[in-house]
Write an enzyme that holds these catalytic residues in place. Sequence first.
Site, short mmCIF file in Angstrom:
data_model
loop_
_atom_site.label_atom_id
_atom_site.label_comp_id
_atom_site.label_asym_id
_atom_site.label_seq_id
_atom_site.Cartn_x
_atom_site.Cartn_y
_atom_site.Cartn_z
CG HIS A 1 -6.63 25.77 -17.45
ND1 HIS A 1 -6.14 27.12 -17.55
CD2 HIS A 1 -5.79 25.27 -16.28
CE1 HIS A 1 -5.56 27.24 -16.56
NE2 HIS A 1 -5.08 26.26 -15.60
CE LYS B 1 -4.61 20.09 -10.81
NZ LYS B 1 -5.41 21.24 -10.58
#
Length: 294
Positions: free
Chosen positions: A264, A168
């Site tokens: 993350h 991401k």
Amino acid sequence: MVKKFLEYLEYEKKYSPHTILAYRKDIMDFICFCKEEFNQCYEDVSYSQIRSWIVQLTSGKLTNRSINRKLSSLKTFFNYLVKIGEVTKSPMMKHRSLKEQKKISIPFNEKEINEVIDIIKTKVGFEGVRDRLILELLYSTGIRRAELINIKTKDLYFEEGVLKIIGKGNKERFVVLLPFVIETIKVYQLERKMLKEIKDKDYLLLTKKGVKMYETLVYRIINSYFRRVSTKVKKSPHVLRHAFATHLINRGASLFSVKELLGHSSLASTQVYTNSSLEELKQVYNKTHPREFD
């Protein structure tokens, strides 16, 4: 202005096409609401009108999580307008997210995964080996479905035993390729060469027509195998990501290590997997404890 905002998300924020489409839909829905309900342009709206939109969304039986996602899109849009001087302040400044009911997703257990591996090992040919590779990559690395289908052949580093992943926000990270996964990749590459035509040569995972894999096909593959061995409601690639993280934590891996492997940005995102572990322990406890003191 919406077009410029979407270009900002694409070129500066490096958001994925899927995310950009979601932002576009959320913002256009709000703009249409303002015109229909108040005959007003988005530059002039107040928070009271945004609250009216929230009421409409709530009456449409959307979950608080879905509504929060739409409002997050709107907040980002208004922050962008402030940044470029299109508006002086954001009407979303005082907004507080709606409370969401926490849902704990139960991952596949090791027995279920081993049973699927036994099934998938019997499959031969291009699609059989490819499906096995998809399962092994998802479970052994914990990568996301979107990351999986975007793996390119140049991202493989066999000598180092690692795979480069574009996550991401276009962030790069490396994940470990276990020896048995490397072996499966090499077998798959031999099968891949035998396809009649390869259109998307740069990408590792292809359909039998030689084009890049797509997300819904990956979902169907994982679902089709796990519905044979599991009664869990959700049988998606993301549940394999949950399983990867949960099984590592159960075997003593630190949260920080799992955070890095999953890509993350914050530890809070990783902590949900400890909840999964506790929930599974509760289920085992409730099924097996003798309760002799009742």
